[in-house]
Design an enzyme around this catalytic site. Structure first.
Site, PDB file in Angstrom:
ATOM      1  N   GLN A   1       0.939  -1.207  -0.018  1.00  0.00           N
ATOM      2  CA  GLN A   1      -0.046  -0.074  -0.145  1.00  0.00           C
ATOM      3  C   GLN A   1       0.950   1.377   0.101  1.00  0.00           C
ATOM      4  O   GLN A   1       0.275   2.417  -0.171  1.00  0.00           O
ATOM      5  CB  GLN A   1      -0.926   0.078   1.255  1.00  0.00           C
ATOM      6  CG  GLN A   1      -1.784  -1.271   1.170  1.00  0.00           C
ATOM      7  CD  GLN A   1      -2.634  -1.314   2.542  1.00  0.00           C
ATOM      8  OE1 GLN A   1      -2.910  -2.195   3.255  1.00  0.00           O
ATOM      9  NE2 GLN A   1      -3.219  -0.080   2.977  1.00  0.00           N
TER      10      GLN A   1
ATOM     11  N   ARG B   1      -8.975  -1.796   8.337  1.00  0.00           N
ATOM     12  CA  ARG B   1      -9.582  -0.562   7.816  1.00  0.00           C
ATOM     13  C   ARG B   1      -9.562   0.333   8.791  1.00  0.00           C
ATOM     14  O   ARG B   1     -10.488   1.110   8.763  1.00  0.00           O
ATOM     15  CB  ARG B   1     -11.031  -1.028   7.398  1.00  0.00           C
ATOM     16  CG  ARG B   1     -11.478  -0.218   6.339  1.00  0.00           C
ATOM     17  CD  ARG B   1     -12.920  -1.090   5.895  1.00  0.00           C
ATOM     18  NE  ARG B   1     -13.400  -0.167   4.753  1.00  0.00           N
ATOM     19  CZ  ARG B   1     -14.036  -0.218   3.702  1.00  0.00           C
ATOM     20  NH1 ARG B   1     -13.999  -1.551   3.491  1.00  0.00           N
ATOM     21  NH2 ARG B   1     -14.484   0.370   2.911  1.00  0.00           N
ATOM     22  N   CYS B   2      -8.669   0.476   9.588  1.00  0.00           N
ATOM     23  CA  CYS B   2      -8.455   1.587  10.562  1.00  0.00           C
ATOM     24  C   CYS B   2      -7.169   1.292  11.306  1.00  0.00           C
ATOM     25  O   CYS B   2      -7.430   0.262  12.061  1.00  0.00           O
ATOM     26  CB  CYS B   2      -9.417   1.890  11.697  1.00  0.00           C
ATOM     27  SG  CYS B   2      -9.031   2.980  12.896  1.00  0.00           S
TER      28      CYS B   2
ATOM     29  N   GLU C   1     -12.505   4.473   6.300  1.00  0.00           N
ATOM     30  CA  GLU C   1     -12.378   3.554   7.618  1.00  0.00           C
ATOM     31  C   GLU C   1     -13.665   3.903   8.464  1.00  0.00           C
ATOM     32  O   GLU C   1     -13.863   3.336   9.473  1.00  0.00           O
ATOM     33  CB  GLU C   1     -11.127   3.640   8.087  1.00  0.00           C
ATOM     34  CG  GLU C   1     -10.579   4.952   8.606  1.00  0.00           C
ATOM     35  CD  GLU C   1      -9.364   5.008   9.344  1.00  0.00           C
ATOM     36  OE1 GLU C   1      -8.546   4.368   8.917  1.00  0.00           O
ATOM     37  OE2 GLU C   1      -9.252   5.854  10.568  1.00  0.00           O
TER      38      GLU C   1
END
Lengths: 167, 788
Positions: free
Chosen positions: B223, B373-374, B743
């Site tokens: 990422q 996702r966070c 998120e």
């Protein structure tokens, strides 16, 4: 000892030599170089590798290549002409039914059979019908919408609006 | 309805433009890492430890080397010769690449087998024989903190305990005083369990070292490709890899969610092997390896407290955290923030007093502390504040919606300074909750609940009104390994008025190829369809810190707008020259400049760009390009108001999520279709840990659910039909007024679900349930209360 098998892949007959233990998904990806069929797990749980074998959706990680001998295989590369989208693919695009795209080919192959068996499914039937395919990105809402769109289009009835209900 | 300033043909901000990236994915023509095949490529597989804690007495590779096709077997001792057996983590701790003497968790990498085919590598892996001396692992983080616990990190000279760090923020003394004098104090222990992102594509790479040119191309699922390039240069510089000779390519990524931020040992071993053999080396982990060994998320044990008045005024809040990091601190946080942005835990409420502290500890579990996702611990913070707020409402007998409305920070009080030091940029929490309550029919549901309770039926309504903190981050405070957390955009407009733009971020499904094009279309009036977006190749894209923690729109999205505005300034100069007027006499209207008072005299952006190459003013640089590195002045603070309705079967404990309404505020919206899609996906990754997912270890450190057979990723059947909507309070400091969103729903939804479940069970005196709330847990709780 390698085995020679004959398979019809996306309409073209092929004669291939494979190790007896070769998984069908590895034959498709690594011998035929059809990389649209993906691998997402090692327990037949995710469905990313779903293809059609004699028209039936199967997880190609759970079948040996030799078991496909004499059979017909359809992969994501074989369902439409490049540059054109079939109604299911169009449904995904119009309804934002994909994010990362990794589960998408398997989903589409599963839905291809689902709509053949049940051309006018309810939402509930769609959810159960795709429950062998995991998607981590979309939350499934828009995949369900994509199937409803494709179903309507294939039956020749007006498709619902694809504008998001995000007000 | 979102107002758009541009036509559908231009498709700037606010249009639900269909995604440009979709077509290749729909045809199966995406390029994911495992699709890459290079001539002469070798395949790598990794033998892993069956034990959580053991000494390695011997590794016998002789049988493995006899397997046809096996080329090499690499162990820690081999890497030690090049000083590559350890590597730094993002938090400046250290992590083994391959062990030389001790394994620290089950599924840890022990030896790598390199072969000419995938199957031969796996055969070789099965033939590696390792002799272990098994030791008793430390699994419970509380026991790991005991003075008499065995010290795990014996590789660290002088280390006498398993404690990693202590962190605190806020006014301890003032908080204690408020708690001492308070009319009502509620306290709740809660556990936010260890979970795994489980993106459908696992991690992998192809390391391709070219001995002749001393050049490494690293294709990998990352990422953050630019940061990875620098890390490789720093870690492997001593063996002769220099940053200009390293190219990192991040191809299409099949979901990231934070799990593809870290550097895993497999990547490093593949590089080392390619370096030694001069051949490309492919490593693709399978799902079980991914679940068992790649970085986990969460694993926070929290004690939350709230002090307030009987009348429902909140006064102070206090949190104590124990963070289980596994055997090394391999979190993916900004350097200065060991516990991420947990200090957002005062939430959406008007607190002036708070105190928070956290300690981290080593155990014999896989390392991590990355996103699900966070990444920056906002989920943990939001769970704590939203649960303790509901506990307080229950304690004083006040409706949880009313309690929230009474204590929200007011719209007119922004920018608002939190007691832990954050400056919230904007928000309208009352409007969000009001909209959610109307959408779900809150008052009618409460009436229905009263009737149901009379009949003994279990129905619950749960609310979560959260504040997020995303867009890391301002260079003053935010860096990773010293690199400041700016991000970048470079726009080149070609003579015919079509453009390519490149970014330091990397989409993993978020739709950057569409949304970034829309931002530029908004600013320049060039149709988004004519703007090609590229990311993920460090040889071509400008440097950036990558995509995670909902930072792309706040940072690179801002960079796109600023770079486009630089181009608009240049366009004005060229238009003035072409129209023979002063720059001040020109008016910009999407896609063209016209002369004030004479709108028929105009030049379109396409005409202007063509002139930049064919007829530019003397003294001006030819061409039409701009780059911007955007250093955000503050973070953005998205928010949401979520309401969940559940029905619970008393006899079985089965939980049915009847409805879920999510109203999100992420400022100005670039593409409503994509934002809504992000919310759907995020909500599903919220219900997942709330009701299904948890990585479970037994006391010997065995993972009990390390495959997708028993780690329960929700299918379409478990996922509710999400109902979504939005309110808009633009970020005042962001060039296009946008905030991150990806998120938010994962952060905000779990407490709404748990609050609904606890609300349903509350008539029986049940005040809390730890996630994942399973039917068995509910049934057990009801049985304990004598209800079943």
């Amino acid at each position: 000892m390698n085995k020679v098998i004959t398979v019809t892949v996306n309409g073209v007959q092929q004669v291939l030599e494979v190790e007896p233990r070769t998984l069908l998904v590895h034959m498709i990806r690594e011998i035929l170089n059809l990389t649209g069929t993906h691998i997402g797990c090692d327990t037949s749980s995710c469905g990313a590798c779903t293809i059609l074998l004699d028209g039936k959706s199967v997880k190609s990680c759970t079948i040996l290549a030799v078991q496909a001998n004499g059979k017909s295989i359809t992969t994501i590369e074989g369902i439409s002409t490049e540059g054109e989208l079939n109604p299911i693919q169009e449904g995904f695009k119009e309804n934002h039914g994909l994010h990362c795209g990794f589960c998408t080919p398997g989903m589409i192959m599963r839905i291809t059979e689902l709509l053949k068996d049940n051309p006018d499914p309810t939402e509930e039937e769609i959810r159960w019908g795709i429950s062998g395919n995991l998607c981590r990105c979309t939350g499934y809402n828009n995949i369900v919408k994509a199937v409803l769109y494709a179903s309507a289009k294939m039956r020749g009835v007006p498709t619902a609006s694809t504008e998001p209900e995000f007000v | 309805m979102i107002q758009c300033k541009t036509s559908k043909e231009i498709s700037g901000m606010g249009h639900s433009m269909k995604r440009k990236e979709d077509v290749r994915f729909l045809h199966g023509k995406g390029h994911y890492i495992d699709d890459l095949k290079l001539p002469g490529m070798l395949y790598m597989d990794i033998a892993r430890s069956p034990y959580a804690y053991a000494k390695i007495k011997n590794i016998d590779i002789s049988e493995a080397m006899k397997v046809p096709g096996v080329v090499a077997v690499v162990t820690g001792k081999d890497l030690e010769k090049y000083n590559l057996h350890w590597m730094p983590t993002l938090m400046s701790d250290t992590q083994m690449v391959l062990p030389t003497d001790t394994v620290m968790y089950q599924a840890q990498e022990v030896a790598a087998v390199i072969a000419t085919s995938r199957y031969a590598a796996r055969d070789g892996r099965e033939a590696v024989k390792v002799e272990y001396e098994v030791m008793k692992p430390v699994i419970d983080p509380f026991k790991a903190m005991h003075a008499d616990a065995p010290v795990l990190r014996t590789d660290k000279p002088g280390k006498k305990d398993n404690h990693i760090w202590h962190w605190e923020v806020g006014d301890k003394a003032k908080t204690e005083k408020v708690f001492k004098d308070a009319e009502v104090v509620v306290k709740q222990d809660m556990y936010i369990p260890r979970i795994h992102v489980s993106s459908i594509e696992t991690c992998g790479c192809v390391a391709d070292y070219d001995k002749v040119n001393n050049h490494l191309t690293m294709y990998m699922t990352t990422q953050a490709p630019h940061a990875i390039r620098t890390v490789i240069a720093l870690v492997a510089g001593h063996v002769g890899l220099s940053e200009e000779k390293i190219r990192v390519v991040s191809p299409d990524i099949g979901g990231g969610f934070g799990g593809k931020v870290p550097v895993y040992p497999g990547y490093v071993i593949a590089i080392a092997v390619s370096f030694l053999t001069g051949k490309p080396v492919k490593w693709i982990e399978d799902r079980s390896e991914n679940l068992q060994a790649d970085s986990f998320a969460r694993d926070y044990h929290i004690t939350a407290e709230l002090a307030g008045t009987r009348a429902g005024k909140i006064q102070a809040t206090r949190f104590k955290v124990l963070a289980d990091h596994g055997y090394t601190d391999a979190s993916a946080n900004p350097s200065k923030f060991h516990t991420g942005l947990f200090s957002i835990a005062t939430g959406s409420y008007d607190y002036d007093t708070a105190y928070m502290e956290a300690d981290a500890v080593y155990t014999n579990k896989p390392p991590g502390g990355v996103a699900y996702r966070c990444s920056f611990r906002v989920t943990e913070a939001v769970h704590a504040i939203e649960r303790i707020t509901d506990r307080f409402a229950f304690e004083i007998g006040m409706d949880p919606a009313r309690l929230r409305m009474k204590n929200f920070i007011k719209k007119e009080d922004f920018p608002w300074k939190s007691p832990t030091g954050w400056i919230y940029d904007s928000g309208d929490y009352h409007a969000g909750l009001k909209k959610a309550m109307e959408a779900i029919g809150y008052d009618a549901l409460r009436k229905e609940q009263i009737e149901k309770r009379k009949k003994g039926e279990l129905m619950g309504i749960g609310i979560s009104t959260f504040t997020e903190i995303v867009g890391a981050g301002p260079s003053k405070d935010f860096d990773i390994l010293g690199i400041k957390m700016f991000d970048s955009a470079e726009i080149r407009v070609h003579p015919t008025g079509k453009a390519i733009a490149r970014f330091g971020t990397k989409s993993q499904g978020q739709g950057h190829e569409t949304t970034y094009a829309q931002i530029i279309a908004e600013e320049l009036g060039i149709p988004a369809a004519n703007i090609q977006i590229e990311e993920g190749d460090t040889d071509t894209a400008p440097y950036g810190l990558g995509t995670y923690a909902s930072r792309s729109t706040p940072t690179a999205g801002a960079a796109a707008a600023v770079a486009a505005r630089k181009l608009r300034d240049k366009a004005r100069k060229i238009a003035a020259y072409l129209l023979e007027v002063s720059e001040d006499d020109l008016v910009w209207e999407t896609g063209k400049f016209y002369v004030k008072g004479a709108p028929e005299k105009s030049k379109t952006i396409q005409e202007i760009v063509f002139a930049a190459y064919t007829n530019h003013p003397q003294g001006m640089q030819a061409g039409f390009e701009a780059t911007h590195y955007y250093d955000p002045p503050n973070l953005t603070f998205p928010s949401g108001a979520y309401i969940c309705v559940v029905d619970i079967d008393k006899e079985t404990g089965a939980i049915h999520v009847r409805r879920f309404v999510a109203i999100d505020d992420c400022g100005h919206i670039i593409n409503p279709m994509i934002v809504q899609g992000q919310v759907h996906g995020g909500l599903t990754q919220g219900i997942a840990p709330a009701m299904y997912e948890e990585l479970i270890y037994d006391e010997d450190g065995n993972i009990l659910n390390g495959t997708l057979m028993d780690y329960l990723v929700p299918t379409a059947v478990e996922s509710p039909k999400w109902e979504t909507g939005h309110v808009v309070t633009p970020s005042p400091h962001h060039p296009i007024g946008a905030k991150g969103v990806g998120e938010s729903p994962t952060v905000g939804s779990p407490p709404a679900i748990v609050n609904a479940i606890v609300d349903a069970l509350s008539p029986y005196g049940i005040k809390h349930m730890d996630i994942p709330v399973t039917p068995f847990k509910v049934w057990k709780a009801l049985k304990e209360k004598g209800v079943v």
